[in-house]
Scaffold this motif. Structure first.
Motif, mmCIF file in Angstrom:
data_model
loop_
_atom_site.group_PDB
_atom_site.id
_atom_site.type_symbol
_atom_site.label_atom_id
_atom_site.label_comp_id
_atom_site.label_asym_id
_atom_site.label_seq_id
_atom_site.Cartn_x
_atom_site.Cartn_y
_atom_site.Cartn_z
ATOM 1 N N UNK A 214 85.733 21.567 26.333
ATOM 2 C CA UNK A 214 84.901 20.467 25.642
ATOM 3 C C UNK A 214 85.667 19.293 25.742
ATOM 4 N N UNK A 215 86.908 19.226 26.805
ATOM 5 C CA UNK A 215 87.394 17.883 27.172
ATOM 6 C C UNK A 215 86.654 17.290 28.192
ATOM 7 N N UNK A 216 85.391 17.937 28.686
ATOM 8 C CA UNK A 216 84.696 17.384 29.780
ATOM 9 C C UNK A 216 83.691 16.391 28.725
ATOM 10 N N UNK A 217 83.471 15.359 29.215
ATOM 11 C CA UNK A 217 82.347 14.426 28.497
ATOM 12 C C UNK A 217 81.040 14.973 28.606
ATOM 13 N N UNK A 218 80.140 15.064 27.386
ATOM 14 C CA UNK A 218 78.822 15.543 27.645
ATOM 15 C C UNK A 218 78.998 17.051 26.947
ATOM 16 N N UNK A 328 93.685 24.297 33.008
ATOM 17 C CA UNK A 328 94.096 22.941 32.868
ATOM 18 C C UNK A 328 92.983 22.073 31.980
ATOM 19 N N UNK A 329 93.419 21.138 31.479
ATOM 20 C CA UNK A 329 92.248 20.280 30.818
ATOM 21 C C UNK A 329 91.711 19.373 31.870
ATOM 22 N N UNK A 330 90.515 18.566 31.480
ATOM 23 C CA UNK A 330 89.869 17.681 32.298
ATOM 24 C C UNK A 330 90.809 16.440 32.411
ATOM 25 N N UNK A 331 91.061 15.896 33.607
ATOM 26 C CA UNK A 331 92.011 14.912 33.775
ATOM 27 C C UNK A 331 91.663 13.612 33.217
ATOM 28 N N UNK A 332 90.240 13.234 32.998
ATOM 29 C CA UNK A 332 89.885 11.870 32.659
ATOM 30 C C UNK A 332 89.342 12.358 31.114
ATOM 31 N N UNK A 333 90.045 13.201 30.307
ATOM 32 C CA UNK A 333 89.572 13.484 29.084
ATOM 33 C C UNK A 333 89.661 12.202 27.917
ATOM 34 N N UNK A 334 89.383 12.023 26.961
ATOM 35 C CA UNK A 334 89.273 10.859 26.110
ATOM 36 C C UNK A 334 89.683 11.742 24.845
ATOM 37 N N UNK A 335 91.242 11.535 24.530
ATOM 38 C CA UNK A 335 91.803 12.246 23.415
ATOM 39 C C UNK A 335 91.095 12.086 22.284
#
Length: 407
Positions: A214-218, A328-335
Motif C-alpha cells: 500500500x506504499x505504492x500509489x494507486x 522494503x517499502x516503495x522509495x517514493x512513498x507519500x507518508x
C-alpha cells in the motif's frame, strides 16, 4: 510405486493406476467426503496421485494427501495441449494423467497453503458481492430507461441524494415495487460486503506485506489483498519476469529461424483477477505524480492510453516482486497518504474512531504537508523525464558473424 490418475467431475471421479508399465482401471469414485475417505484407505503410503486443477480439487487433495506419498495437481490447459487425442473419455484422461506423471512431463500447479486459500475465498466472496450489487444497479437503470426517466444527475444512484431523486421519478406501481425490492436486496448485499471487507481488513492489518504494497500509489486494500492472494509465497518466483508471466502481463512472442522476434499482445494467461486488479490500480497510479506517471505518459505518446496502462500494470508487478523479495517499502512513498490508507484499513476492520485525536493520518489533512510530499515526488518524476529524454527504440540486433563479415 503406483501412480494413480483421477479425472475429477462434479459428482464423481474416474481413477486409473499405472504400475510396472501396466494401466489398471480403478473405476468411478463418488465425490463425497465419505466415498473419498473410503477410497483413500485403499491406497498405499507409496502411491502418487495426480488430479487436475478444478474447483473441487483442493478438497479432494486434502482428503487423499494423508494416505499417500504425494498428490500432484496438474494444469488442465497444458495437459490438454500435451495429450490432445481424437478419442476422449474419462478413463483415457485418468490414464493420461498417470502416464504424464510417470514420464516426468506433468505440468503441475502450486498448491497454496490454508491461509492463502482462505484469503482467496474471501477475495472471491467480495468480488461476487460487488458484481451482484452492480447487477442490481443495472436493473434499476434499465427500469428507469424503459419508463423515459432522465439520467440521474448524481454520481451514485443508490446514494443518499440519488435515492431521493429516484423517489421523485414517475414509475408505474409495479415498477416502483420492483425498484424497492432491488434496493432492499442491494442494502442486504451492502451489509454482507461490509462484513467480508471487515474480515479481510483484519487479516491485512496483521500482515506487514499488505501495508508494504500500500506504499505504492494507486494500490489500496482491495488490490493488495487480491494480489497477495494470487501470489501466495513470493519465493515461488525466482525473478520478476516469472511473476509477470504468472499474472499474464507478459507479451506474447513469435520467433522462428533467423527471423527477428515479434512481440504481440499480452498472453492473459494465469491469474486473471490479479491482472484486472493491477490494471485498475495502474489507472489510479498515473493520476498521482511520480516516475510511474512519467513512464505512462512516455508510453502513451507512442502506443496510446490502454497499452500504456497495461505497461504500468506490468511495472507494478515488477515493483511488487522487488518490494516483497527485499522487504522494503516503495522509495517514493507519500507518508501522509500511506498513513491515511492504513487508517482507512483500521476503520474497515472495525477499530473505534478517534475523534479529536491527531494521529499519523492527520497530516494528510494539512495542505502544507501534502504539498511538501507532492513536491518531492514531482522532483522524482522530473528526474525520470530527464533520464528518458532522447531515448529511441533500438533496431533489430545484428549477429556478431554478420558484423564481422561486413567489416
Amino acid at each position: 510405486m503406483r501412480i494413480i490418475g483421477m479425472d475429477i467431475h462434479r459428482n464423481f471421479a474416474e481413477a486409473a493406476a499405472l504400475e510396472d508399465g501396466v494401466i489398471k482401471r480403478l473405476g468411478r469414485i463418488g465425490l463425497t467426503r465419505q466415498h473419498l475417505h473410503d477410497f483413500a484407505r485403499t491406497l498405499l503410503p507409496t502411491d502418487h496421485v495426480v488430479v487436475e486443477a478444478t474447483g473441487n480439487a483442493t478438497a479432494v487433495t486434502e482428503i487423499i494427501a494423508p494416505h499417500v506419498a504425494r498428490v500432484a495437481v496438474a494444469n488442465p490447459l497444458q495437459v490438454h495441449l500435451i495429450a490432445k487425442a481424437k478419442i476422449k473419455t474419462d478413463a483415457i484422461d485418468a490414464r493420461v494423467l498417470a502416464k504424464l506423471n510417470a514420464a516426468g512431463f506433468l505440468p503441475e500447479v502450486w498448491v497454496p497453503d490454508e491461509a492463502t486459500l482462505a484469503r482467496r475465498r474471501q477475495v472471491t466472496r467480495r468480488r461476487q458481492l460487488v458484481r451482484q450489487r452492480v447487477r442490481l444497479k443495472s436493473i434499476i437503470q434499465s427500469i428507469l430507461h424503459a419508463n423515459l426517466a432522465p439520467q440521474c444527475p448524481f454520481a451514485d444512484l443508490l446514494g443518499g441524494k440519488g435515492r431521493n431523486w429516484l423517489k421523485a421519478q414517475y414509475l408505474p406501481d409495479d415498477e416502483k415495487e420492483a425498484v424497492e425490492r432491488h434496493i432492499e436486496e442491494y442494502d442486504r448485499l451492502t451489509d454482507a460486503l461490509k462484513g467480508v471487507e471487515r474480515d479481510i481488513a483484519r487479516a491485512a492489518l496483521a500482515d506487514p506485506d499488505m501495508k508494504r504494497l500500500m506504499t505504492i500509489p494507486g494500490i489500496d486494500m482491495v488490490v493488495a489483498v487480491g494480489v497477495m492472494a494470487a501470489i501466495g509465497k513470493i519465493d515461488r518466483f525466482d525473478s520478476p519476469d516469472k511473476l509477470v508471466a504468472y499474472i499474464g502481463l507478459n507479451p506474447s512472442v513469435h520467433q522462428s529461424g533467423d527471423s527477428p522476434a515479434y512481440h504481440g499482445r499480452i498472453t492473459k494467461r494465469g491469474c486473471s483477477n490479479a491482472r484486472h486488479l493491477l490494471v485498475e490500480a495502474a489507472w489510479q497510479t498515473v493520476r498521482s505524480p511520480g516516475p510511474l506517471r512519467a513512464f505512462y505518459e512516455r508510453v502513451r505518446a507512442k502506443r496510446g492510453n490502454h497499452i500504456a496502462a497495461v505497461a504500468v500494470a506490468r511495472k507494478l508487478a515488477v515493483l511488487i516482486w522487488h518490494l516483497l523479495t527485499k522487504g522494503e517499502d516503495y522509495s517514493w512513498v507519500r507518508p501522509a497518504l500511506h498513513a491515511k490508507k492504513v487508517r482507512d484499513l483500521e476503520l474497515r476492520a472495525g477499530h473505534p474512531q478517534r475523534r479529536g485525536q491527531k494521529g499519523a493520518s492527520y497530516n494528510y489533512n494539512i495542505s502544507q504537508r501534502r504539498n511538501e510530499e507532492r513536491d518531492r515526488i514531482l522532483q522524482a518524476e522530473g528526474a525520470y523525464r530527464r533520464l528518458t529524454t532522447g531515448w529511441q527504440r533500438r533496431g533489430p540486433r545484428v549477429k556478431l558473424t554478420d558484423a564481422a563479415n561486413e567489416e
